[in-house]
Write a protein that holds these residues in place. Structure first.
Motif, PDB file in Angstrom:
ATOM      1  N   ASP A  25       0.863  -1.194  -0.055  1.00  0.00           N
ATOM      2  CA  ASP A  25      -0.107   0.111  -0.066  1.00  0.00           C
ATOM      3  C   ASP A  25       0.792   1.279  -0.039  1.00  0.00           C
ATOM      4  O   ASP A  25       0.276   2.391   0.355  1.00  0.00           O
ATOM      5  CB  ASP A  25      -0.999  -0.093   1.156  1.00  0.00           C
ATOM      6  CG  ASP A  25      -0.257  -0.129   2.448  1.00  0.00           C
ATOM      7  OD1 ASP A  25       0.979  -0.472   2.441  1.00  0.00           O
ATOM      8  OD2 ASP A  25      -0.923   0.289   3.715  1.00  0.00           O
ATOM      9  N   PHE A  83      -0.702   4.244  -9.197  1.00  0.00           N
ATOM     10  CA  PHE A  83      -2.022   4.909  -9.260  1.00  0.00           C
ATOM     11  C   PHE A  83      -2.154   5.658  -7.861  1.00  0.00           C
ATOM     12  O   PHE A  83      -1.982   5.010  -6.868  1.00  0.00           O
ATOM     13  CB  PHE A  83      -3.149   3.960  -9.411  1.00  0.00           C
ATOM     14  CG  PHE A  83      -4.312   4.697  -9.295  1.00  0.00           C
ATOM     15  CD1 PHE A  83      -5.293   5.279 -10.511  1.00  0.00           C
ATOM     16  CD2 PHE A  83      -5.193   4.532  -8.112  1.00  0.00           C
ATOM     17  CE1 PHE A  83      -6.316   5.910 -10.232  1.00  0.00           C
ATOM     18  CE2 PHE A  83      -6.393   5.074  -7.910  1.00  0.00           C
ATOM     19  CZ  PHE A  83      -7.193   5.821  -8.873  1.00  0.00           C
ATOM     20  N   CYS A  85      -5.138   7.649  -5.744  1.00  0.00           N
ATOM     21  CA  CYS A  85      -6.698   7.893  -5.694  1.00  0.00           C
ATOM     22  C   CYS A  85      -6.535   9.504  -5.008  1.00  0.00           C
ATOM     23  O   CYS A  85      -6.251   9.739  -3.946  1.00  0.00           O
ATOM     24  CB  CYS A  85      -7.185   7.113  -4.504  1.00  0.00           C
ATOM     25  SG  CYS A  85      -8.819   7.356  -4.379  1.00  0.00           S
ATOM     26  N   CYS A  90      -4.897   6.806  -1.456  1.00  0.00           N
ATOM     27  CA  CYS A  90      -4.060   5.551  -1.348  1.00  0.00           C
ATOM     28  C   CYS A  90      -3.354   5.500  -2.750  1.00  0.00           C
ATOM     29  O   CYS A  90      -3.483   6.151  -3.775  1.00  0.00           O
ATOM     30  CB  CYS A  90      -4.887   4.434  -1.623  1.00  0.00           C
ATOM     31  SG  CYS A  90      -5.896   4.097  -3.005  1.00  0.00           S
ATOM     32  N   LYS A  92      -1.490   2.672  -5.420  1.00  0.00           N
ATOM     33  CA  LYS A  92      -1.142   1.229  -5.674  1.00  0.00           C
ATOM     34  C   LYS A  92      -0.454   1.074  -6.928  1.00  0.00           C
ATOM     35  O   LYS A  92      -0.297   1.908  -7.840  1.00  0.00           O
ATOM     36  CB  LYS A  92      -2.790   0.692  -6.002  1.00  0.00           C
ATOM     37  CG  LYS A  92      -3.791   0.926  -4.612  1.00  0.00           C
ATOM     38  CD  LYS A  92      -5.345   0.496  -5.188  1.00  0.00           C
ATOM     39  CE  LYS A  92      -6.030   0.644  -4.195  1.00  0.00           C
ATOM     40  NZ  LYS A  92      -7.232  -0.251  -3.910  1.00  0.00           N
ATOM     41  N   CYS A 125     -10.234   5.401  -6.567  1.00  0.00           N
ATOM     42  CA  CYS A 125     -10.088   3.905  -6.515  1.00  0.00           C
ATOM     43  C   CYS A 125     -11.464   3.447  -6.381  1.00  0.00           C
ATOM     44  O   CYS A 125     -12.565   3.917  -6.456  1.00  0.00           O
ATOM     45  CB  CYS A 125      -9.116   3.688  -5.517  1.00  0.00           C
ATOM     46  SG  CYS A 125     -10.098   4.038  -3.731  1.00  0.00           S
ATOM     47  N   ASN A 126     -11.495   2.090  -6.598  1.00  0.00           N
ATOM     48  CA  ASN A 126     -12.673   1.232  -6.560  1.00  0.00           C
ATOM     49  C   ASN A 126     -13.310   1.421  -5.213  1.00  0.00           C
ATOM     50  O   ASN A 126     -14.531   1.607  -5.166  1.00  0.00           O
ATOM     51  CB  ASN A 126     -12.274  -0.299  -6.686  1.00  0.00           C
ATOM     52  CG  ASN A 126     -13.352  -1.007  -7.451  1.00  0.00           C
ATOM     53  OD1 ASN A 126     -14.153  -0.267  -8.202  1.00  0.00           O
ATOM     54  ND2 ASN A 126     -13.229  -2.395  -7.197  1.00  0.00           N
ATOM     55  N   THR A 127     -12.636   1.605  -4.104  1.00  0.00           N
ATOM     56  CA  THR A 127     -13.189   1.765  -2.883  1.00  0.00           C
ATOM     57  C   THR A 127     -14.130   3.184  -2.654  1.00  0.00           C
ATOM     58  O   THR A 127     -15.128   3.379  -2.060  1.00  0.00           O
ATOM     59  CB  THR A 127     -12.138   1.629  -1.699  1.00  0.00           C
ATOM     60  OG1 THR A 127     -11.554   0.422  -1.860  1.00  0.00           O
ATOM     61  CG2 THR A 127     -12.693   1.789  -0.396  1.00  0.00           C
TER      62      THR A 127
END
Length: 129
Positions: A25, A83, A85, A90, A92, A125-127
């Motif tokens: 992370d 990447f 966010c 975050c 990644k 991000c997806n989250t």
């Protein structure tokens, strides 16, 4: 660029690198400090920052400056992309092949020598979506 001189062994540095190798992370210096304090209670935040700087200068870890905010750190020093966010901050890994062709293309319009590149993708991000 990594220096050729050897650095004296350090319990603190070894603990920092070992911790970073367990993480995907890309933690900040503050996160590294909080974790290393559980192993070495008397370590200072300044010592963590100094060791992260030395390790990144020597090419033993990656320092990822992100959006002018806190740097993130990565023990995976192979050429790869990241990447960020824009919502939660975050960082990644993006698992796409590293493009040496990009260095060649950039060199065609640059007076100097290009030896490598870094690339940071930004988005949500997806989250956070």
């Amino acid at each position: 660029m990594a220096q050729a001189t050897t650095m004296k062994r350090s319990r603190q540095r070894e603990a920092i690198v070992a911790f970073l190798k367990t993480r995907k992370d890309h933690p900040t210096a503050d996160t590294v400090y909080q974790e290393i304090r559980t192993i070495i209670p008397n370590i200072s935040l300044g010592t963590v920052y100094r060791n992260l700087a030395q390790l990144s200068e020597r090419g033993e870890i990656l320092r990822l400056p992100c959006d002018g905010k806190m740097d993130h750190f990565d023990a995976d020093i192979r050429p790869h992309y990241h990447f960020l966010c824009k919502e939660c901050g975050c960082v990644k890994d993006i698992e796409i092949p590293y493009s040496e062709q990009l260095d060649i293309t950039a060199a065609e319009s640059f007076e100097g020598v290009i030896t490598s590149h870094t690339l940071l993708f930004e988005g949500i991000c997806n989250t956070c979506m």
